[in-house]
Scaffold this active site. Structure first.
Site: not given
Length: 571
Positions: A450, A340, A194, A445
Protein backbone atom coordinates in the site's frame (compact mmCIF):
# COMPACT_ATOMS: atom_id res chain seq x y z
CA UNK A 1 -43.84 5.97 43.34
CA UNK A 2 -40.93 5.11 41.04
CA UNK A 3 -37.55 4.44 42.61
CA UNK A 4 -35.49 7.67 42.08
CA UNK A 5 -32.35 5.56 41.84
CA UNK A 6 -33.83 3.68 38.88
CA UNK A 7 -35.96 6.37 37.21
CA UNK A 8 -34.27 9.77 37.01
CA UNK A 9 -36.01 12.70 38.71
CA UNK A 10 -34.11 15.22 36.56
CA UNK A 11 -36.19 17.42 34.28
CA UNK A 12 -36.49 16.05 30.77
CA UNK A 13 -36.17 19.27 28.75
CA UNK A 14 -35.72 18.53 25.04
CA UNK A 15 -32.55 19.71 23.30
CA UNK A 16 -33.91 21.88 20.50
CA UNK A 17 -32.64 24.44 18.00
CA UNK A 18 -35.15 26.89 19.51
CA UNK A 19 -33.11 26.72 22.74
CA UNK A 20 -30.00 27.82 20.84
CA UNK A 21 -31.96 30.64 19.17
CA UNK A 22 -33.40 31.81 22.49
CA UNK A 23 -30.04 31.58 24.22
CA UNK A 24 -28.27 33.63 21.56
CA UNK A 25 -30.88 36.36 21.35
CA UNK A 26 -31.51 36.73 25.09
CA UNK A 27 -28.07 36.24 26.62
CA UNK A 28 -25.93 37.41 23.70
CA UNK A 29 -28.22 39.84 21.90
CA UNK A 30 -25.33 42.21 21.22
CA UNK A 31 -23.21 39.63 19.37
CA UNK A 32 -23.17 40.15 15.63
CA UNK A 33 -23.53 38.46 12.26
CA UNK A 34 -21.21 40.39 9.94
CA UNK A 35 -21.69 39.76 6.21
CA UNK A 36 -19.35 40.71 3.38
CA UNK A 37 -20.74 43.05 0.74
CA UNK A 38 -19.53 44.54 -2.52
CA UNK A 39 -18.54 48.22 -2.56
CA UNK A 40 -17.25 50.54 -5.26
CA UNK A 41 -13.70 50.07 -3.99
CA UNK A 42 -13.70 46.45 -2.84
CA UNK A 43 -15.24 44.38 -0.06
CA UNK A 44 -17.35 46.02 2.65
CA UNK A 45 -19.53 44.74 5.48
CA UNK A 46 -23.04 44.93 6.88
CA UNK A 47 -24.00 43.66 10.32
CA UNK A 48 -26.94 42.71 12.51
CA UNK A 49 -27.05 41.85 16.19
CA UNK A 50 -28.22 38.47 17.40
CA UNK A 51 -31.29 40.23 18.80
CA UNK A 52 -32.11 41.54 15.30
CA UNK A 53 -31.37 38.15 13.72
CA UNK A 54 -33.69 36.52 16.26
CA UNK A 55 -36.52 38.89 15.39
CA UNK A 56 -35.98 38.26 11.68
CA UNK A 57 -36.00 34.51 12.32
CA UNK A 58 -39.41 34.91 13.97
CA UNK A 59 -40.65 36.94 10.99
CA UNK A 60 -39.35 34.31 8.60
CA UNK A 61 -41.17 31.59 10.55
CA UNK A 62 -44.43 33.56 10.28
CA UNK A 63 -43.85 34.04 6.54
CA UNK A 64 -43.10 30.38 5.89
CA UNK A 65 -46.10 29.32 7.90
CA UNK A 66 -48.27 31.61 5.76
CA UNK A 67 -46.83 29.90 2.67
CA UNK A 68 -48.07 26.58 4.00
CA UNK A 69 -44.87 25.19 5.56
CA UNK A 70 -45.74 22.70 8.28
CA UNK A 71 -43.81 20.51 10.71
CA UNK A 72 -41.52 18.15 8.84
CA UNK A 73 -41.62 20.05 5.53
CA UNK A 74 -38.26 20.62 3.90
CA UNK A 75 -37.19 24.21 3.26
CA UNK A 76 -34.13 24.38 1.03
CA UNK A 77 -31.56 27.13 0.74
CA UNK A 78 -29.44 28.00 -2.30
CA UNK A 79 -27.26 30.57 -0.64
CA UNK A 80 -23.84 31.81 0.33
CA UNK A 81 -22.80 32.24 3.97
CA UNK A 82 -24.65 35.37 5.08
CA UNK A 83 -27.03 36.85 7.64
CA UNK A 84 -30.21 35.68 5.93
CA UNK A 85 -28.87 32.14 5.65
CA UNK A 86 -28.26 32.16 9.42
CA UNK A 87 -31.84 33.40 9.95
CA UNK A 88 -33.12 30.45 7.91
CA UNK A 89 -30.86 28.05 9.85
CA UNK A 90 -32.61 29.15 13.05
CA UNK A 91 -36.19 29.78 11.96
CA UNK A 92 -36.84 26.65 9.90
CA UNK A 93 -35.95 23.96 12.47
CA UNK A 94 -37.21 26.03 15.40
CA UNK A 95 -40.69 26.15 13.80
CA UNK A 96 -40.59 22.36 13.30
CA UNK A 97 -39.64 22.20 9.61
CA UNK A 98 -36.35 20.86 8.22
CA UNK A 99 -33.59 23.12 6.89
CA UNK A 100 -31.94 21.69 3.77
CA UNK A 101 -28.95 23.65 2.39
CA UNK A 102 -28.38 22.75 -1.27
CA UNK A 103 -24.78 22.49 -2.44
CA UNK A 104 -24.58 25.27 -5.02
CA UNK A 105 -21.48 23.74 -6.60
CA UNK A 106 -22.93 20.37 -7.57
CA UNK A 107 -23.78 19.43 -11.14
CA UNK A 108 -27.33 20.39 -12.22
CA UNK A 109 -28.56 16.81 -12.44
CA UNK A 110 -27.31 16.14 -8.90
CA UNK A 111 -28.99 19.25 -7.53
CA UNK A 112 -32.36 18.47 -9.07
CA UNK A 113 -32.10 14.85 -7.92
CA UNK A 114 -31.41 16.01 -4.35
CA UNK A 115 -34.25 18.56 -4.29
CA UNK A 116 -36.70 15.98 -5.59
CA UNK A 117 -35.43 13.23 -3.29
CA UNK A 118 -35.77 15.52 -0.26
CA UNK A 119 -39.13 16.83 -1.55
CA UNK A 120 -38.23 20.45 -0.90
CA UNK A 121 -41.31 22.69 -0.88
CA UNK A 122 -39.68 26.13 -0.55
CA UNK A 123 -36.27 27.34 -1.71
CA UNK A 124 -34.61 30.52 -0.41
CA UNK A 125 -32.16 31.78 -3.05
CA UNK A 126 -29.55 34.52 -3.01
CA UNK A 127 -30.17 36.89 -5.91
CA UNK A 128 -26.54 36.59 -7.01
CA UNK A 129 -27.16 32.87 -7.60
CA UNK A 130 -30.31 33.25 -9.72
CA UNK A 131 -28.45 32.62 -13.02
CA UNK A 132 -27.34 29.24 -11.62
CA UNK A 133 -30.63 28.39 -9.91
CA UNK A 134 -33.18 29.41 -12.56
CA UNK A 135 -32.35 26.62 -15.06
CA UNK A 136 -32.76 24.05 -12.27
CA UNK A 137 -36.19 25.14 -11.11
CA UNK A 138 -38.33 23.49 -13.85
CA UNK A 139 -36.92 20.09 -12.82
CA UNK A 140 -37.63 20.59 -9.10
CA UNK A 141 -41.00 18.85 -8.97
CA UNK A 142 -42.06 19.58 -5.38
CA UNK A 143 -41.00 23.23 -5.04
CA UNK A 144 -43.97 25.60 -4.78
CA UNK A 145 -42.38 28.83 -3.55
CA UNK A 146 -39.06 30.56 -4.24
CA UNK A 147 -37.92 33.33 -1.88
CA UNK A 148 -35.23 35.60 -3.37
CA UNK A 149 -32.79 37.31 -1.01
CA UNK A 150 -31.50 40.58 -2.48
CA UNK A 151 -32.00 42.51 -5.67
CA UNK A 152 -31.91 40.57 -8.92
CA UNK A 153 -33.68 39.76 -12.15
CA UNK A 154 -36.31 37.13 -11.33
CA UNK A 155 -37.83 36.98 -14.82
CA UNK A 156 -36.09 33.67 -15.52
CA UNK A 157 -38.15 32.07 -12.71
CA UNK A 158 -41.47 32.77 -14.43
CA UNK A 159 -43.27 29.90 -16.08
CA UNK A 160 -41.95 27.30 -13.65
CA UNK A 161 -45.25 27.00 -11.81
CA UNK A 162 -43.97 28.54 -8.57
CA UNK A 163 -44.71 31.72 -6.66
CA UNK A 164 -41.73 34.07 -6.33
CA UNK A 165 -41.29 36.26 -3.24
CA UNK A 166 -38.82 38.94 -2.16
CA UNK A 167 -37.17 38.01 1.17
CA UNK A 168 -37.22 41.48 2.72
CA UNK A 169 -40.78 42.29 1.59
CA UNK A 170 -42.00 38.86 2.74
CA UNK A 171 -40.82 39.61 6.28
CA UNK A 172 -41.94 43.23 6.32
CA UNK A 173 -44.51 44.07 9.01
CA UNK A 174 -44.58 40.58 10.53
CA UNK A 175 -44.21 40.08 14.32
CA UNK A 176 -40.70 39.83 15.73
CA UNK A 177 -41.73 37.05 18.08
CA UNK A 178 -43.00 33.53 17.37
CA UNK A 179 -44.60 30.87 19.53
CA UNK A 180 -41.90 28.29 18.91
CA UNK A 181 -43.29 24.77 19.45
CA UNK A 182 -41.93 22.21 21.86
CA UNK A 183 -40.83 19.29 19.70
CA UNK A 184 -39.43 15.83 20.17
CA UNK A 185 -35.67 16.38 20.26
CA UNK A 186 -35.24 13.36 17.96
CA UNK A 187 -37.26 15.00 15.20
CA UNK A 188 -35.43 16.02 12.05
CA UNK A 189 -34.01 19.55 12.20
CA UNK A 190 -31.73 19.63 9.17
CA UNK A 191 -30.39 17.56 6.33
CA UNK A 192 -27.38 17.61 4.03
CA UNK A 193 -26.45 15.34 1.14
CA UNK A 194 -23.11 13.75 0.45
CA UNK A 195 -21.33 14.91 -2.69
CA UNK A 196 -22.05 11.62 -4.48
CA UNK A 197 -18.60 10.57 -5.70
CA UNK A 198 -20.19 7.35 -6.96
CA UNK A 199 -23.91 6.93 -7.57
CA UNK A 200 -26.52 9.39 -6.37
CA UNK A 201 -25.81 11.68 -3.39
CA UNK A 202 -27.22 10.37 -0.13
CA UNK A 203 -29.12 12.33 2.49
CA UNK A 204 -28.06 12.63 6.11
CA UNK A 205 -30.76 13.83 8.51
CA UNK A 206 -29.70 15.64 11.66
CA UNK A 207 -31.98 15.69 14.69
CA UNK A 208 -32.42 18.62 17.09
CA UNK A 209 -30.67 16.53 19.72
CA UNK A 210 -27.69 15.67 17.53
CA UNK A 211 -27.16 19.29 16.43
CA UNK A 212 -27.45 20.58 19.99
CA UNK A 213 -24.95 18.02 21.30
CA UNK A 214 -22.63 18.69 18.35
CA UNK A 215 -22.74 22.42 19.16
CA UNK A 216 -21.66 21.65 22.72
CA UNK A 217 -18.97 19.27 21.49
CA UNK A 218 -17.27 21.63 19.04
CA UNK A 219 -17.27 24.45 21.60
CA UNK A 220 -15.18 22.52 24.15
CA UNK A 221 -11.65 23.83 24.91
CA UNK A 222 -9.94 20.78 23.39
CA UNK A 223 -11.95 21.05 20.16
CA UNK A 224 -12.70 24.46 18.58
CA UNK A 225 -12.67 26.29 21.95
CA UNK A 226 -15.56 28.64 21.10
CA UNK A 227 -16.83 31.27 23.54
CA UNK A 228 -18.51 34.67 23.61
CA UNK A 229 -15.08 36.28 23.35
CA UNK A 230 -14.64 34.98 19.79
CA UNK A 231 -15.56 36.15 16.31
CA UNK A 232 -15.71 33.22 13.90
CA UNK A 233 -14.78 33.47 10.22
CA UNK A 234 -17.09 30.88 8.65
CA UNK A 235 -15.50 30.11 5.28
CA UNK A 236 -16.75 26.51 5.16
CA UNK A 237 -20.05 26.70 3.25
CA UNK A 238 -23.33 26.38 5.09
CA UNK A 239 -24.25 23.64 2.61
CA UNK A 240 -21.19 21.61 3.71
CA UNK A 241 -22.31 19.65 6.78
CA UNK A 242 -24.13 22.67 8.24
CA UNK A 243 -20.99 24.86 8.08
CA UNK A 244 -19.40 22.36 10.46
CA UNK A 245 -22.02 23.37 13.05
CA UNK A 246 -20.53 26.83 13.61
CA UNK A 247 -23.74 28.93 13.31
CA UNK A 248 -25.40 26.83 16.00
CA UNK A 249 -22.30 26.82 18.21
CA UNK A 250 -22.17 30.61 17.89
CA UNK A 251 -25.74 31.02 19.19
CA UNK A 252 -24.94 28.54 21.96
CA UNK A 253 -21.84 30.43 23.15
CA UNK A 254 -22.40 34.01 22.01
CA UNK A 255 -19.47 34.06 19.60
CA UNK A 256 -20.03 36.52 16.75
CA UNK A 257 -20.08 35.34 13.12
CA UNK A 258 -18.15 36.76 10.16
CA UNK A 259 -19.83 35.46 6.99
CA UNK A 260 -17.93 36.06 3.70
CA UNK A 261 -20.93 35.59 1.39
CA UNK A 262 -19.58 35.07 -2.17
CA UNK A 263 -16.25 36.82 -1.54
CA UNK A 264 -14.06 33.73 -1.17
CA UNK A 265 -11.19 34.55 -3.54
CA UNK A 266 -7.99 35.38 -1.63
CA UNK A 267 -7.97 39.16 -2.21
CA UNK A 268 -11.58 39.96 -1.19
CA UNK A 269 -11.39 37.41 1.63
CA UNK A 270 -8.32 39.19 3.02
CA UNK A 271 -10.20 42.51 2.76
CA UNK A 272 -13.15 41.03 4.64
CA UNK A 273 -10.87 39.74 7.41
CA UNK A 274 -9.34 43.20 7.75
CA UNK A 275 -12.81 44.77 7.98
CA UNK A 276 -14.56 42.23 10.23
CA UNK A 277 -11.57 41.32 12.49
CA UNK A 278 -12.32 37.65 13.26
CA UNK A 279 -9.93 35.80 15.58
CA UNK A 280 -10.88 32.24 14.61
CA UNK A 281 -11.97 30.56 11.41
CA UNK A 282 -12.74 27.32 9.60
CA UNK A 283 -12.24 26.20 6.01
CA UNK A 284 -10.70 23.64 3.66
CA UNK A 285 -6.94 23.56 2.87
CA UNK A 286 -7.27 25.07 -0.61
CA UNK A 287 -8.80 28.26 0.83
CA UNK A 288 -6.08 28.64 3.45
CA UNK A 289 -3.41 27.92 0.83
CA UNK A 290 -4.76 30.65 -1.45
CA UNK A 291 -5.00 33.15 1.40
CA UNK A 292 -1.43 32.45 2.54
CA UNK A 293 -0.07 32.93 -0.97
CA UNK A 294 -1.97 36.22 -1.32
CA UNK A 295 -0.66 37.58 2.00
CA UNK A 296 2.90 36.56 1.11
CA UNK A 297 2.61 38.43 -2.20
CA UNK A 298 0.77 41.41 -0.63
CA UNK A 299 2.34 42.15 2.77
CA UNK A 300 -0.05 45.09 3.20
CA UNK A 301 -2.97 42.65 3.55
CA UNK A 302 -4.06 42.73 7.19
CA UNK A 303 -5.18 39.41 8.63
CA UNK A 304 -3.51 40.11 11.98
CA UNK A 305 -6.74 39.61 13.95
CA UNK A 306 -6.64 35.88 13.18
CA UNK A 307 -5.19 33.71 15.96
CA UNK A 308 -6.17 30.20 14.92
CA UNK A 309 -8.23 28.40 12.30
CA UNK A 310 -9.56 24.90 11.84
CA UNK A 311 -8.65 23.18 8.59
CA UNK A 312 -10.59 20.12 7.45
CA UNK A 313 -12.31 18.48 4.52
CA UNK A 314 -9.03 16.95 3.38
CA UNK A 315 -5.53 16.54 4.75
CA UNK A 316 -3.64 19.80 5.25
CA UNK A 317 0.00 19.81 4.05
CA UNK A 318 2.39 20.16 7.01
CA UNK A 319 4.25 22.85 5.08
CA UNK A 320 1.09 24.99 5.01
CA UNK A 321 0.56 24.57 8.76
CA UNK A 322 4.14 25.65 9.43
CA UNK A 323 3.82 28.62 7.07
CA UNK A 324 0.81 29.90 8.97
CA UNK A 325 2.42 29.39 12.36
CA UNK A 326 5.94 30.59 11.62
CA UNK A 327 5.30 33.35 9.05
CA UNK A 328 1.77 34.56 9.74
CA UNK A 329 1.45 33.87 13.47
CA UNK A 330 -1.75 31.84 13.04
CA UNK A 331 -2.26 28.32 14.34
CA UNK A 332 -3.93 25.94 11.89
CA UNK A 333 -5.71 23.13 13.71
CA UNK A 334 -6.14 19.88 11.81
CA UNK A 335 -9.61 18.34 12.07
CA UNK A 336 -11.29 15.26 10.67
CA UNK A 337 -14.96 14.75 9.95
CA UNK A 338 -17.57 14.01 7.31
CA UNK A 339 -21.20 14.80 6.50
CA UNK A 340 -22.32 11.63 8.26
CA UNK A 341 -20.53 12.76 11.46
CA UNK A 342 -22.24 16.20 11.64
CA UNK A 343 -19.20 16.62 10.91
CA UNK A 344 -16.66 16.83 13.77
CA UNK A 345 -14.94 13.52 14.50
CA UNK A 346 -11.51 14.60 15.76
CA UNK A 347 -9.40 17.72 16.25
CA UNK A 348 -5.65 18.01 16.77
CA UNK A 349 -4.53 20.05 19.75
CA UNK A 350 -1.30 18.84 21.27
CA UNK A 351 -1.58 17.38 24.79
CA UNK A 352 -0.41 19.30 27.83
CA UNK A 353 3.37 19.39 28.09
CA UNK A 354 4.09 18.53 24.44
CA UNK A 355 6.62 20.91 22.90
CA UNK A 356 8.70 21.27 19.75
CA UNK A 357 8.56 18.38 17.33
CA UNK A 358 6.54 16.28 19.78
CA UNK A 359 3.83 18.94 19.68
CA UNK A 360 4.00 19.03 15.87
CA UNK A 361 3.67 15.25 15.73
CA UNK A 362 0.30 15.54 17.46
CA UNK A 363 -0.80 18.61 15.51
CA UNK A 364 -0.04 17.00 12.16
CA UNK A 365 -2.33 14.09 13.00
CA UNK A 366 -6.08 14.35 12.38
CA UNK A 367 -6.51 14.73 16.12
CA UNK A 368 -8.08 13.18 19.17
CA UNK A 369 -11.71 12.08 19.37
CA UNK A 370 -14.03 14.06 21.64
CA UNK A 371 -15.70 11.91 24.29
CA UNK A 372 -19.04 11.36 22.47
CA UNK A 373 -17.25 9.94 19.41
CA UNK A 374 -16.24 6.29 19.81
CA UNK A 375 -13.75 4.94 17.29
CA UNK A 376 -12.19 1.68 16.23
CA UNK A 377 -10.01 0.32 13.44
CA UNK A 378 -10.93 -2.81 11.52
CA UNK A 379 -8.74 -5.01 9.36
CA UNK A 380 -9.33 -6.91 6.17
CA UNK A 381 -11.13 -9.73 7.99
CA UNK A 382 -13.31 -7.36 10.02
CA UNK A 383 -11.36 -7.88 13.23
CA UNK A 384 -10.70 -4.93 15.52
CA UNK A 385 -7.11 -3.67 15.52
CA UNK A 386 -5.16 -2.24 18.46
CA UNK A 387 -4.54 1.45 19.11
CA UNK A 388 -0.77 1.15 18.89
CA UNK A 389 0.05 3.86 16.35
CA UNK A 390 1.18 1.20 13.86
CA UNK A 391 -1.75 -1.03 12.95
CA UNK A 392 -3.43 0.28 9.80
CA UNK A 393 -7.15 -0.27 9.28
CA UNK A 394 -10.40 1.33 8.24
CA UNK A 395 -11.79 3.82 10.73
CA UNK A 396 -15.27 3.14 12.10
CA UNK A 397 -17.11 5.51 14.44
CA UNK A 398 -20.33 5.78 16.41
CA UNK A 399 -21.88 8.37 18.71
CA UNK A 400 -24.88 10.65 19.37
CA UNK A 401 -24.17 12.96 16.41
CA UNK A 402 -23.24 10.22 13.90
CA UNK A 403 -25.83 8.96 11.45
CA UNK A 404 -27.09 5.39 11.59
CA UNK A 405 -28.62 5.35 8.11
CA UNK A 406 -29.19 7.43 4.99
CA UNK A 407 -32.48 9.15 4.21
CA UNK A 408 -34.67 6.77 2.15
CA UNK A 409 -31.57 4.88 0.94
CA UNK A 410 -30.24 1.53 2.08
CA UNK A 411 -26.47 1.20 2.13
CA UNK A 412 -25.69 -1.77 4.38
CA UNK A 413 -22.02 -1.81 3.40
CA UNK A 414 -21.61 1.64 4.98
CA UNK A 415 -22.76 0.44 8.40
CA UNK A 416 -21.18 -2.37 10.39
CA UNK A 417 -22.79 -3.65 13.61
CA UNK A 418 -23.97 -0.18 14.60
CA UNK A 419 -20.78 1.56 13.50
CA UNK A 420 -20.33 3.93 10.55
CA UNK A 421 -17.66 2.78 8.11
CA UNK A 422 -15.90 6.02 7.22
CA UNK A 423 -13.87 4.80 4.24
CA UNK A 424 -10.79 6.40 5.81
CA UNK A 425 -7.62 4.41 6.43
CA UNK A 426 -5.21 5.13 9.24
CA UNK A 427 -3.73 4.44 12.67
CA UNK A 428 -4.65 5.45 16.22
CA UNK A 429 -2.12 5.99 19.00
CA UNK A 430 -2.68 4.60 22.53
CA UNK A 431 -3.73 8.09 23.69
CA UNK A 432 -6.33 8.40 20.93
CA UNK A 433 -4.71 10.50 18.19
CA UNK A 434 -5.86 9.56 14.71
CA UNK A 435 -3.53 9.70 11.71
CA UNK A 436 -5.15 9.05 8.34
CA UNK A 437 -2.97 7.68 5.60
CA UNK A 438 -5.60 7.68 2.84
CA UNK A 439 -9.14 7.02 1.77
CA UNK A 440 -9.95 3.36 1.07
CA UNK A 441 -10.72 4.32 -2.52
CA UNK A 442 -7.48 6.34 -2.90
CA UNK A 443 -4.92 3.96 -1.38
CA UNK A 444 -2.56 2.90 -4.15
CA UNK A 445 -2.34 -0.89 -4.27
CA UNK A 446 1.04 -1.62 -5.83
CA UNK A 447 2.44 -5.14 -6.00
CA UNK A 448 0.61 -6.29 -2.88
CA UNK A 449 1.74 -3.25 -0.86
CA UNK A 450 0.00 0.00 0.00
CA UNK A 451 1.25 3.46 -0.95
CA UNK A 452 -0.26 6.48 0.79
CA UNK A 453 -1.24 9.16 -1.71
CA UNK A 454 -1.60 11.65 1.16
CA UNK A 455 2.00 11.14 2.29
CA UNK A 456 3.32 11.72 -1.22
CA UNK A 457 1.16 14.84 -1.60
CA UNK A 458 2.31 16.31 1.70
CA UNK A 459 5.97 15.83 0.80
CA UNK A 460 5.48 17.34 -2.65
CA UNK A 461 3.65 20.40 -1.29
CA UNK A 462 6.62 21.02 1.01
CA UNK A 463 8.69 21.81 -2.13
CA UNK A 464 8.99 25.61 -2.38
CA UNK A 465 8.04 25.59 -6.04
CA UNK A 466 4.82 23.54 -5.66
CA UNK A 467 1.43 25.12 -4.97
CA UNK A 468 -0.72 21.96 -5.15
CA UNK A 469 -0.12 18.24 -5.58
CA UNK A 470 -2.53 15.36 -6.00
CA UNK A 471 -1.45 11.72 -6.34
CA UNK A 472 -3.66 8.90 -7.64
CA UNK A 473 -3.20 5.25 -8.47
CA UNK A 474 -3.29 4.34 -12.17
CA UNK A 475 -3.22 0.89 -13.80
CA UNK A 476 0.16 -0.79 -14.28
CA UNK A 477 0.59 -4.08 -16.15
CA UNK A 478 3.27 -5.36 -13.75
CA UNK A 479 2.39 -3.98 -10.32
CA UNK A 480 -1.38 -3.56 -10.65
CA UNK A 481 -1.22 0.14 -9.77
CA UNK A 482 1.46 2.80 -9.62
CA UNK A 483 1.27 6.41 -8.40
CA UNK A 484 0.62 9.23 -10.86
CA UNK A 485 1.80 12.56 -9.42
CA UNK A 486 0.05 15.71 -10.64
CA UNK A 487 1.43 19.08 -9.52
CA UNK A 488 0.62 22.75 -9.88
CA UNK A 489 3.66 25.02 -9.71
CA UNK A 490 3.72 28.31 -7.84
CA UNK A 491 3.88 31.47 -9.92
CA UNK A 492 7.38 31.60 -11.34
CA UNK A 493 8.08 28.00 -10.31
CA UNK A 494 10.23 25.94 -12.68
CA UNK A 495 10.57 22.58 -10.92
CA UNK A 496 10.23 19.64 -13.31
CA UNK A 497 9.49 15.96 -12.69
CA UNK A 498 13.17 15.03 -12.30
CA UNK A 499 13.70 17.66 -9.60
CA UNK A 500 10.49 16.75 -7.79
CA UNK A 501 11.23 13.04 -7.87
CA UNK A 502 14.67 13.79 -6.48
CA UNK A 503 13.05 15.91 -3.76
CA UNK A 504 10.95 12.91 -2.71
CA UNK A 505 13.94 10.54 -2.65
CA UNK A 506 14.86 9.73 0.93
CA UNK A 507 11.48 10.88 2.25
CA UNK A 508 9.65 7.73 1.14
CA UNK A 509 10.83 4.24 0.20
CA UNK A 510 12.44 4.12 -3.24
CA UNK A 511 9.79 1.76 -4.61
CA UNK A 512 7.06 4.29 -3.70
CA UNK A 513 8.55 7.06 -5.87
CA UNK A 514 6.19 7.98 -8.75
CA UNK A 515 7.50 7.50 -12.26
CA UNK A 516 4.49 9.16 -13.94
CA UNK A 517 4.27 12.95 -13.66
CA UNK A 518 1.92 15.64 -14.98
CA UNK A 519 2.24 19.41 -14.45
CA UNK A 520 -1.22 21.02 -14.40
CA UNK A 521 -2.52 24.58 -14.41
CA UNK A 522 -5.00 23.55 -11.70
CA UNK A 523 -5.96 20.35 -9.88
CA UNK A 524 -9.69 19.65 -10.41
CA UNK A 525 -11.68 20.02 -7.22
CA UNK A 526 -14.96 18.75 -5.83
CA UNK A 527 -17.88 20.95 -4.85
CA UNK A 528 -16.42 21.45 -1.37
CA UNK A 529 -12.87 22.22 -2.48
CA UNK A 530 -11.23 18.80 -2.15
CA UNK A 531 -8.96 17.40 -4.85
CA UNK A 532 -11.17 15.47 -7.27
CA UNK A 533 -9.13 12.31 -7.65
CA UNK A 534 -11.91 10.50 -9.46
CA UNK A 535 -11.72 13.13 -12.19
CA UNK A 536 -7.91 12.83 -12.36
CA UNK A 537 -8.15 9.07 -12.80
CA UNK A 538 -10.79 9.54 -15.52
CA UNK A 539 -8.70 12.10 -17.41
CA UNK A 540 -5.71 9.77 -17.32
CA UNK A 541 -7.80 6.80 -18.49
CA UNK A 542 -9.28 8.90 -21.31
CA UNK A 543 -5.83 9.99 -22.45
CA UNK A 544 -6.44 13.65 -21.55
CA UNK A 545 -3.52 13.64 -19.12
CA UNK A 546 -0.21 12.78 -20.79
CA UNK A 547 2.34 11.74 -18.20
CA UNK A 548 6.10 12.27 -18.37
CA UNK A 549 8.00 9.12 -17.39
CA UNK A 550 10.88 9.66 -15.00
CA UNK A 551 13.14 7.16 -13.26
CA UNK A 552 11.58 3.90 -14.41
CA UNK A 553 9.45 1.45 -12.48
CA UNK A 554 10.83 -0.43 -9.46
CA UNK A 555 12.00 -3.98 -10.07
CA UNK A 556 11.21 -5.38 -6.64
CA UNK A 557 9.30 -4.79 -3.43
CA UNK A 558 10.27 -5.28 0.20
CA UNK A 559 8.50 -8.00 2.12
CA UNK A 560 5.06 -7.04 3.37
CA UNK A 561 5.26 -5.17 6.68
CA UNK A 562 1.81 -3.75 7.33
CA UNK A 563 -0.15 -5.10 10.27
CA UNK A 564 -3.47 -5.25 8.49
CA UNK A 565 -5.04 -3.92 5.35
CA UNK A 566 -8.41 -2.20 5.51
CA UNK A 567 -11.53 -3.52 3.94
CA UNK A 568 -12.40 -1.43 0.96
CA UNK A 569 -15.04 -0.33 -1.48
CA UNK A 570 -15.63 2.75 -3.55
CA UNK A 571 -17.41 5.17 -1.21
Amino acid sequence: MPNPLVTSTMQDVPLLIRRLLENGTRLHGGSEVITATATATGTGTRSATYAQVGRNAARLAHALSALGVREGDRVATFMWNNQEHVEAYLAVPAMGAVIHPLNIRLFPEQLTYIANHAEDTVVIVDASLLPVFAPLLPEMRTVRHVVVNGEGDTSALSGAGVTVHDYARLLEGLPGTYDWPDLDERRAAGMCYTSGTTGHPKGVVYSHRSLYLHSLGISLPDTMDISGRDRLLVIVPQFHAQAWGLPYAAFLTGASLAMPDRFLAPAPLAEFIAASRPNKGAGVPTVWQGLATHVQQHPEADISSMEEAVVGGSSCPPSLMRTYEEELGIRLLHAWGMTEVSPLGALAREPEGAEGEEAWRHRLSQGRFPAPVEARLTGLDGSELPWDGKSVGELEVRGPWITGSYYLDDDPEKFHDGWLRTGDVGTITPDGFLTLTDRVKDVIKSGGEWISSVELENHLMAHPGVAEAAVVGVPDDKWGERPLATVVLREGGTAGPEELRGFLAGKVAAWQLPERWVVLAEVPKTSVGKFDKKELRKRYADGVLKADLVGGRPESRPAATRTAAPRGREA
